[in-house]
Design an enzyme around this catalytic site. Structure first.
Site, PDB file in Angstrom:
ATOM      1  N   LYS A  80       0.792  -0.748  -0.224  1.00 40.83           N
ATOM      2  CA  LYS A  80       0.401  -0.188   0.146  1.00 40.83           C
ATOM      3  C   LYS A  80       1.180   1.391   0.124  1.00 40.83           C
ATOM      4  O   LYS A  80       2.132   1.136   0.279  1.00 40.83           O
ATOM      5  CB  LYS A  80      -0.533  -0.196   1.063  1.00 40.83           C
ATOM      6  CG  LYS A  80      -1.559   0.455   1.723  1.00 40.83           C
ATOM      7  CD  LYS A  80      -2.668   0.753   2.561  1.00 40.83           C
ATOM      8  CE  LYS A  80      -3.792   2.234   3.051  1.00 40.83           C
ATOM      9  NZ  LYS A  80      -4.865   1.702   3.892  1.00 40.83           N
ATOM     10  N   SER A 155      -8.821   1.732   3.225  1.00 42.68           N
ATOM     11  CA  SER A 155      -8.324   2.926   2.402  1.00 42.68           C
ATOM     12  C   SER A 155      -7.387   1.688   1.868  1.00 42.68           C
ATOM     13  O   SER A 155      -6.462   2.376   0.815  1.00 42.68           O
ATOM     14  CB  SER A 155      -7.783   3.544   3.778  1.00 42.68           C
ATOM     15  OG  SER A 155      -6.665   2.938   4.338  1.00 42.68           O
ATOM     16  N   SER A 179      -9.915  -0.133   6.156  1.00 46.30           N
ATOM     17  CA  SER A 179      -9.585  -0.417   5.632  1.00 46.30           C
ATOM     18  C   SER A 179      -8.546  -1.281   4.835  1.00 46.30           C
ATOM     19  O   SER A 179      -8.384  -1.254   4.186  1.00 46.30           O
ATOM     20  CB  SER A 179      -8.252   1.006   5.691  1.00 46.30           C
ATOM     21  OG  SER A 179      -8.889   2.050   6.038  1.00 46.30           O
TER      22      SER A 179
END
Length: 513
Positions: A80, A155, A179
């Site tokens: 990420k 996210s 997330s």
């Protein structure tokens, strides 16, 4: 390369793939380029990749040197955006963070490399990470690989899309309100949010630094539970404990993970705050039935005060400074819509928030609560908040122990919402965020698909508050789903703090059934 069968490489589950890489029956180059090719395809379709890590090719060449092979030898992994990789930006979707490469790898990435894994791409996130959609001005919107009109969740949305689309076999994200779990549930894969400090967070950027009320965690995402277990085995090693001495030196407990003892499982179908969609309710019911048939004991668990927990712990915890920290991050940025309402509220003075909250109370109680929860707090109030959260956690554990539970089965928001809708539905994070406030390990496993009957039942969906948010949920997210038939719906599997192995064992059971 004519002799490489890409399709057969891409169809191998991680445990088998890593075994073949380690015993030499599959060359690392073949695996690497198979995944680079597939990732390129999925990135083109969903816009999930933000950066290709060129040095992965150097690492690949070095990987062939003789030496002890790590558990993830030759496995390409995706990372990420907010997790530091040396020489690359961790933007969080902010323009001001461009061209500020990380000086060193985060601890998790260092350990992955020592275990032989090859980080090869970084993936997209929503601006500021405080969102469960996946869009920012630098990299644009990421789409759900299963249906392009849907959000991949966030996210860790780029990870969800890439792993869900088959372009990565193992991905890493973070979770402060769901997330890791939203993208996994929306894209039909598995994820584990461990206890906040089970894996090192050193070198990982967060949405609101220094905020201690709602606990963030870093964790893995993959197509199946066995892959998550292999990943935890690899990460929970001496290397991690020495690179970050604040992480408790607890190696992976094989005995707990491989146990076959019947479990005592708590469950609930709703949190009485966000009304579950028919598919969510059915997912819990069907899973409960299968677990009972398999010899486990299921015990109803009564959730208390979720609305209080959400407004007073989660919203107030994240915005205890009145939103100042967040406003600073957005200063000079061109876009601020990712956190919508909160951005607007952060700008208001305390007295106005108080007045607004009071006026709105009789008409839109939830809006009133949100406004009240974004007031700036004194230090005394923050300490009292932290104390209250500790109390809440102990009460929750007492209720758990009274029922003598091992684990818990809970709903997970789904199916995937339309693009742009997570930003309008911040209140729907209660199912996930509860376990960040409690700091319990929790995983997501897809268990069913939306059916036509679910779609029919949605017509009667009204919500518990019948306010603007409930109407939006009914109208757009769950029901504008003509064509959401076939989208995956997941459940959450929860265990007590530091019981990741038990959590994974329960997830495995759910997945198998």
């Amino acid at each position: 390369h004519p002799s490489v069968n890409m399709i057969s490489i891409l169809s191998l589950p991680l445990p088998e793939l890593s075994k073949k890489l380690r015993d030499g029956s599959l060359p690392p180059e073949h695996v690497f380029y198979a995944y680079v090719g597939k990732a390129l395809q999925i990135a083109t379709e969903t816009n999930c990749v933000t950066e290709y890590l060129q040095e992965s090719e150097t690492q690949l060449r070095k990987a062939k040197l003789p030496g002890k092979l790590g558990l993830l030898y030759g496995v390409p992994v995706s990372i990420k955006d907010s997790i530091d990789c040396q020489g690359h930006d961790s933007t969080l979707g902010f323009i001001k963070n461009l061209s500020k490469p990380a000086a060193e790898d985060s601890v998790v990435v260092q350990v992955l490399r020592r275990q032989g894994a090859i980080p090869f791409v970084k993936t997209n996130i929503p601006q500021s990470l405080i969102s469960y959609d996946c869009k920012n001005l630098i990299f644009g919107q990421t789409f759900n690989p299963l249906l392009y009109t849907r959000s991949p969740g966030g996210s860790s949305g780029g990870e969800g899309a890439l792993v869900g689309g088959g372009g990565s076999i193992l991905g890493f994200g973070t979770d402060v309100g769901g997330s890791l779990r939203f993208p996994a549930a929306f894209c039909g894969i598995c994820a584990l949010k461990p206890t906040g400090n089970r894996l090192s967070k050193k070198g990982i950027a967060s949405g609101v630094l220094g905020q201690k009320a709602v606990v963030a965690a870093v964790g893995p995402m993959a197509k199946d539970v066995e892959s998550l277990a292999l990943c935890m085995r690899a990460l929970l090693c001496e290397d991690m404990f020495s690179l970050d001495s604040t992480v408790p030196p607890l190696p992976f407990n094989e005995e707990v993970y491989s146990s076959t003892q019947p479990l005592r499982i708590g469950y609930y179908e709703t949190d009485f705050f966000t009304m579950p969609s028919p598919a969510m309710r059915r997912a819990v019911r069907e899973t409960k039935q299968l677990l009972e048939d398999a010899g486990h004991t299921l015990v109803p668990f009564e959730l208390m005060n979720v609305d209080y927990m959400f407004f007073n712990f989660c919203v107030r915890g994240m915005f205890a400074d009145g939103g100042t920290t967040l406003l600073k991050k957005f200063k000079g940025e061109l876009e601020k819509s990712s956190i919508g309402l909160f951005f607007w509220l952060a700008k208001l003075p305390n007295w106005l928030k108080t007045v607004l909250s009071w006026i709105a109370k009789p008409f839109v109680p939830r809006f009133s609560d949100i406004v009240r929860s974004t007031r700036a707090n004194t230090v005394e109030e923050v300490w009292s908040l932290h104390h209250e959260i500790e109390d809440f956690c102990h009460q929750f554990i007492a209720q758990w122990k009274k029922l003598n539970l091992d684990v818990m089965l809970c709903p997970m928001l789904g199916p995937a919402l339309g693009i742009g809708y997570p930003g309008k539905l911040s209140v729907a994070v209660t199912y996930t965020m509860l376990y960040n406030a409690l700091d319990f390990p929790v995983g997501v496993v897809p268990v069913t698909m939306v059916t036509d009957e679910d779609e029919e039942e949605l017509k009667g969906y009204q919500g518990y508050f019948r306010d603007w948010w409930d109407r939006t949920l009914a109208k757009v997210s769950f029901s504008r789903q003509r064509g959401s038939g076939g989208l995956p719906v997941a459940v959450q599997c929860v265990a007590l703090p530091w019981q990741e192995e038990l959590c994974l064992r329960f997830m495995k059971e759910v997945e198998t059934l």
